[in-house]
Design an enzyme around this catalytic site. Structure first.
Site, short mmCIF file in Angstrom:
data_model
loop_
_atom_site.label_atom_id
_atom_site.label_comp_id
_atom_site.label_asym_id
_atom_site.label_seq_id
_atom_site.Cartn_x
_atom_site.Cartn_y
_atom_site.Cartn_z
CE LYS A 1 -0.71 -0.19 5.04
NZ LYS A 1 -1.71 -0.29 6.12
NE ARG B 1 -6.76 -1.45 11.41
CZ ARG B 1 -5.77 -1.45 10.50
NH1 ARG B 1 -5.13 -0.33 10.23
NH2 ARG B 1 -5.42 -2.56 9.89
#
Length: 356
Positions: free
Chosen positions: A34, A129
């Site tokens: 990413k 998360r």
């Protein structure tokens, strides 16, 4: 003109270091890309290292990977959004999931595309998360195992990325136990137990990975040699696979203190005046890069004898003192960058990317 350079020999060195570590510990791993924001030049360099598994959080980046090499296994590493489901099934061989609603959509789309889509179910282990809560896990798997065209590849977790909760041997043992319970309950095998990201590497080096945990997703340590436990560089690895080069576009001896009525700048910042500096001057250089591209706090100034005194959207100003190195307009100043700084640079269309 500013540009970012990737040193492929240093990247290869870091890959070899990590590949040896994972191989010696009988662990599988894939590269998280990413950071590169779909840059084809850099993605090719990662794939050419020998990776057969690429992880990313943007589906367009995985599409680019498939265009470069359709045989590479692609994994989407955040819970998919509803509107991206068709492309997830099209370009990601596997995805990480936490919601039954989303998995049902993936199943329906996989049926439409006549594909089998692999999934890893993420479990909450403390960082708050993504992740299914542990006490819901059995019921969750019971429903997901019934979905057509969905193949459950395993179980995984993520730590440190939100609240900074660090991985530990106990947390990974907990993950491994979840895997064993699910296999016994449903008489199904879960091939992958994905123990985390670069932050887990010190545990691997210290032989603290419990049996059963066999898979990791690695980005930052591959590109920066980072020991995220100690915030240091792992001995034997490079922290400068990526280097930012900026060009001086103005250099002038100027007062050290701004002149005139003071107010907040466009970033909402106010400058504190050090009255002891009135009357003093120094050479100030302007670099052809600004906060549009990188927050100056992510530039590493270690080893330099100047300081950053301010920035705007397109320019960064540095104080060279009396300019002992006789820098001039057109000279390049190169910086090592932190991970989040490199991410901003890679996401900028205005900074050229090169490979050496």
């Amino acid at each position: 003109m500013a540009f970012l350079k990737l040193y492929k020999d240093k990247l290869k060195h870091n890959f070899d270091f990590l590949h040896k570590l994972f191989t010696e510990n009988n662990l599988d791993w894939g590269a998280v890309t990413k950071l590169f924001c779909g840059n084809e030049l850099y993605l090719k360099e990662v794939i050419n290292l020998g990776f057969r598994e690429i992880h990313d959080s943007r589906i367009k980046n995985l599409q680019k990977v498939k265009e470069i090499d359709p045989t590479v296994k692609t994994c989407y590493i955040k819970p998919p959004a509803k509107r991206s489901i068709p492309d997830i099934v099209r370009y990601a061989d596997m995805s990480m999931n936490t919601e039954y609603y989303t998995l049902k959509l993936l199943s329906d789309e996989a049926v439409r595309q006549n594909k089998t889509h692999k999934v890893i179910i993420m479990v909450e282990t403390g960082d708050l998360r993504e992740g299914v809560m542990g006490d819901h896990l059995i019921d969750f798997y019971a429903k997901v195992f019934e979905l057509p065209n969905i193949q459950i590849e395993g179980i995984g977790t993520n730590l440190n990325c939100l609240h900074g909760v660090m991985p530990s041997q106990d947390k990974l043992i907990q993950l491994s136990l979840y895997k064993q319970i699910i296999e016994l309950k449903f008489n199904r095998k879960l091939p992958l137990v994905s123990g985390g990201t670069s932050v887990t590497i010190p545990l691997i080096m210290n032989k603290q990975i419990p049996a059963g945990v066999n898979h990791f997703r690695i980005g930052e340590t591959l590109y920066f040699g980072a020991n995220l436990f100690e915030e240091t560089t792992i001995e034997g690895m490079h922290d400068d696979c990526l280097e930012l080069f900026t060009e001086i576009i103005e250099i002038t001896e100027k007062p050290k203190v701004p002149m005139g009525e003071m107010a907040a700048n466009p970033q909402g910042e106010t400058t504190e005046i050090d009255e002891s500096l009135y009357g003093e001057t120094s050479y100030r250089a302007i670099l052809d890069i600004g906060v549009l591209d990188i927050d100056p706090k992510y530039l590493i100034l270690e080893g330099y004898n100047f300081e950053i005194v301010g920035s705007s959207s397109d320019m960064i100003v540095i104080d060279l003192g009396d300019n002992p190195e006789k820098r001039k307009v057109g000279d390049l100043i190169n910086f090592k960058v932190k991970y989040m700084g490199a991410l901003g640079i890679l996401n900028s269309n205005y900074i050229e990317k090169t490979v050496e």
